[in-house]
Design a protein around this motif. Sequence first.
Motif, PDB file in Angstrom:
ATOM      1  N   LEU A 145      39.447  39.911  52.012  1.00 13.95           N
ATOM      2  CA  LEU A 145      38.913  39.744  50.544  1.00 13.95           C
ATOM      3  C   LEU A 145      39.560  39.596  49.577  1.00 13.95           C
ATOM      4  CD1 LEU A 145      35.452  41.587  51.171  1.00 13.95           C
ATOM      5  CD2 LEU A 145      35.874  39.098  51.406  1.00 13.95           C
ATOM      6  N   ASN A 146      39.826  38.606  48.803  1.00 15.75           N
ATOM      7  CA  ASN A 146      40.800  38.231  47.749  1.00 15.75           C
ATOM      8  C   ASN A 146      40.158  39.165  46.496  1.00 15.75           C
ATOM      9  OD1 ASN A 146      43.007  37.565  46.238  1.00 15.75           O
ATOM     10  ND2 ASN A 146      42.081  35.486  45.859  1.00 15.75           N
ATOM     11  N   VAL A 147      39.847  40.429  46.596  1.00 23.10           N
ATOM     12  CA  VAL A 147      39.583  41.175  45.555  1.00 23.10           C
ATOM     13  C   VAL A 147      40.047  42.655  45.398  1.00 23.10           C
ATOM     14  CG1 VAL A 147      37.201  40.025  45.180  1.00 23.10           C
ATOM     15  CG2 VAL A 147      37.458  41.836  46.526  1.00 23.10           C
ATOM     16  N   CYS A 148      40.291  43.127  44.301  1.00 17.25           N
ATOM     17  CA  CYS A 148      40.981  44.244  44.143  1.00 17.25           C
ATOM     18  C   CYS A 148      40.044  45.430  44.340  1.00 17.25           C
ATOM     19  CB  CYS A 148      41.519  44.365  42.430  1.00 17.25           C
ATOM     20  SG  CYS A 148      42.512  45.850  42.611  1.00 17.25           S
ATOM     21  N   SER A 149      40.622  46.345  45.074  1.00 17.97           N
ATOM     22  CA  SER A 149      39.653  47.512  45.529  1.00 17.97           C
ATOM     23  C   SER A 149      39.337  48.421  44.123  1.00 17.97           C
ATOM     24  CB  SER A 149      40.653  48.632  46.485  1.00 17.97           C
ATOM     25  OG  SER A 149      41.062  47.747  47.642  1.00 17.97           O
ATOM     26  N   HIS A 150      40.309  48.279  43.040  1.00 15.48           N
ATOM     27  CA  HIS A 150      40.081  49.010  41.966  1.00 15.48           C
ATOM     28  C   HIS A 150      38.726  48.275  41.163  1.00 15.48           C
ATOM     29  CE1 HIS A 150      41.558  50.070  37.494  1.00 15.48           C
ATOM     30  NE2 HIS A 150      40.635  50.891  38.034  1.00 15.48           N
ATOM     31  N   ARG A 151      38.993  47.383  40.382  1.00 14.85           N
ATOM     32  CA  ARG A 151      37.532  46.879  39.592  1.00 14.85           C
ATOM     33  C   ARG A 151      37.126  45.536  40.130  1.00 14.85           C
ATOM     34  NH1 ARG A 151      38.072  49.517  34.576  1.00 14.85           N
ATOM     35  NH2 ARG A 151      36.426  48.364  33.809  1.00 14.85           N
ATOM     36  N   GLY A 152      37.673  45.173  41.309  1.00 14.83           N
ATOM     37  CA  GLY A 152      36.504  44.118  41.965  1.00 14.83           C
ATOM     38  C   GLY A 152      37.381  42.585  41.375  1.00 14.83           C
ATOM     39  N   ALA A 153      38.232  42.508  40.607  1.00  7.99           N
ATOM     40  CA  ALA A 153      38.879  41.352  40.193  1.00  7.99           C
ATOM     41  C   ALA A 153      39.311  40.540  41.408  1.00  7.99           C
ATOM     42  CB  ALA A 153      39.632  41.768  39.123  1.00  7.99           C
ATOM     43  N   LYS A 154      39.228  39.253  41.218  1.00  7.35           N
ATOM     44  CA  LYS A 154      40.004  38.389  42.289  1.00  7.35           C
ATOM     45  C   LYS A 154      41.242  38.494  41.956  1.00  7.35           C
ATOM     46  CE  LYS A 154      40.150  33.463  43.378  1.00  7.35           C
ATOM     47  NZ  LYS A 154      39.598  32.154  43.179  1.00  7.35           N
ATOM     48  N   ILE A 155      42.040  38.684  42.907  1.00  5.56           N
ATOM     49  CA  ILE A 155      43.455  38.900  42.840  1.00  5.56           C
ATOM     50  C   ILE A 155      44.521  37.685  42.599  1.00  5.56           C
ATOM     51  CG2 ILE A 155      45.633  40.216  43.755  1.00  5.56           C
ATOM     52  CD1 ILE A 155      43.608  41.688  45.307  1.00  5.56           C
ATOM     53  N   ILE A 156      44.419  36.887  43.870  1.00  4.86           N
ATOM     54  CA  ILE A 156      45.373  35.696  43.571  1.00  4.86           C
ATOM     55  C   ILE A 156      44.533  34.561  43.333  1.00  4.86           C
ATOM     56  CG2 ILE A 156      46.920  34.381  44.874  1.00  4.86           C
ATOM     57  CD1 ILE A 156      48.100  37.125  44.556  1.00  4.86           C
ATOM     58  N   HIS A 157      44.916  33.943  42.390  1.00 10.24           N
ATOM     59  CA  HIS A 157      44.249  32.582  41.892  1.00 10.24           C
ATOM     60  C   HIS A 157      44.791  31.354  42.299  1.00 10.24           C
ATOM     61  CE1 HIS A 157      41.414  34.570  39.002  1.00 10.24           C
ATOM     62  NE2 HIS A 157      42.158  35.647  39.263  1.00 10.24           N
TER      63      HIS A 157
END
Lengths: 393, 150
Positions: free
Chosen positions: A83-95
């Motif tokens: 899943l392309n989401v950061c474990s910290h705040r849930g932001a999409k990491i790679i665009h």
Amino acid sequence: MNYENIVALERKLSLPETHFVSGNVYTDKTIFETEKSKIFFHTWHFLCHESELLDKYDFRTISFLGQPLIIIRGSDNKIRSFLNVCSHRGAKIIHSPSGNSKKLTCFYHLWSYNDRGECTSIPREKGYDNANLQKRLCGLTEIKTDVFMGMIFISFNKKIMPLNDFIGNSLDPFKDTLCSGELEVFHYSKSTIKSNWKAWQETNLDLYHEWMHVLLRKTQINAGNMKDRKVKIMPNGHAMVGGLKAKYGAYKGINYRQSSKALPGLSSDDFFFVDLFPNFAILARGTAIRIDTVTPIDENTSLVEWRGLGLRGDTSKDRRLRWKHHNQYWGPFGRNVPEDAFAAEACGEGFIKSASRYQIIAREENGTGQDDGMLRAWYKEWSKLTSLNINKP
Amino acid sequence: MLKYEEIVNFIQKSCWMLDEEDFDGFLGLCSKDFQYKITAFSPEINKEMIWMDEDFEGLKSLLGMVPEHLRRLGKFTRHVSIGQTSRKDHEVSINSTFIVIHTDLDGKSNIFGVGRYNDKITYTINDVFLLSRNAYLETRDLGIGSHVPI
């Protein structure tokens, strides 16, 4: 009872239950949610071709049913999906849709991950000591991923059968071509169409619709060998169609295809294809291969993606020819695919508000010609997975 | 020498003829050596792509078949804004930006595509001809696509 109901009832009564599909199957929100959970989050799905991840650390990002995914070739050459989401705040990491990076860093607070999805860096990490946050537990969520004949598939179902078992022998007609190691994706396009996802997939399952395409009327139907075409129903809702030779010169402006330009394992006039349940089709036309997938956005909107495969070692002259062969049929300005999209959208209009109550899938030609057997086999699998009846869902 | 105003008029005319689907008229503006391409870049596969690639005869054949095809109903309108021109001998290279708007049968308009034309024209005292057109598309999701050049 209104007029439509009367017509629909008559149809229902005059056909075997396996030979017509209720219009509700295309429009009902509850059915759509059932499809997502019982089909899309349950089976295997094609994501991309391994040539899109040729080198170590190459990645692709894809949205699958709204889930942002990243697929990356690791330093060990293994392809993994997360899943392309950061474990910290849930932001999409790679665009970016594609790229190459040893480190996947979230733009928001600069948390970083490696090619195995492990969290490798948290800026000012000591600030989490009191809360006992453990970096080793902050990796990306991995999605089950496997590769078959160079094609990358994922599943959200951890208990799913192995990909080899799911596909079985269905892709055998493509074995020599796909396993040649010489292919690459040279064409990619996508379209958002206003229709239920099944209406697109049906254009790959409904052989009878060839009549809609003047190109296919001239190069296939009038070529006089329709009876040579064989439909083979495979396990798990898959199907293969082969035995037809295309006569490209029969349509003015469509080029004859030289045998020297055929892909490994193919003749230049070959035309055959395989549909994998639920949303994948692969088609061979001698000098080019098309892969298409459809994923639903909502019950009335779908994303269709097309890939064209040719030879990695093509000269620029040969590549230009292969683009032409592919796109004269299957490109966004081609003679074939835009008509399929038109048909899918027209059916979408028919399904809305149940204006179309039933679809008829009743052609029987002993598995040859324009038999509807593929549609019936597909809906049999659909019923099995959703536990819904296709005519009384 | 061809005046800037004549260049603008010629490019606009080529677009209006396509808008009106006057394909014979459009082909009449093209040199017999005409080359037409629609290209796009895919960031997904990191590759330039050619989506349509025809010479004069190929385009003539395909345009001749358009009426027999099932296709998007309504009308395209090409809005062209001419940017730079450069001249060499009797050839002019013209870079333009375009927006193609589709209006459906109910009168609803939507943007079909945005991109750039790279045109080359040649001229004599009496005539101007289109030598090549490369329509480079920024828009890559074209809905149900199209059977006609943009």
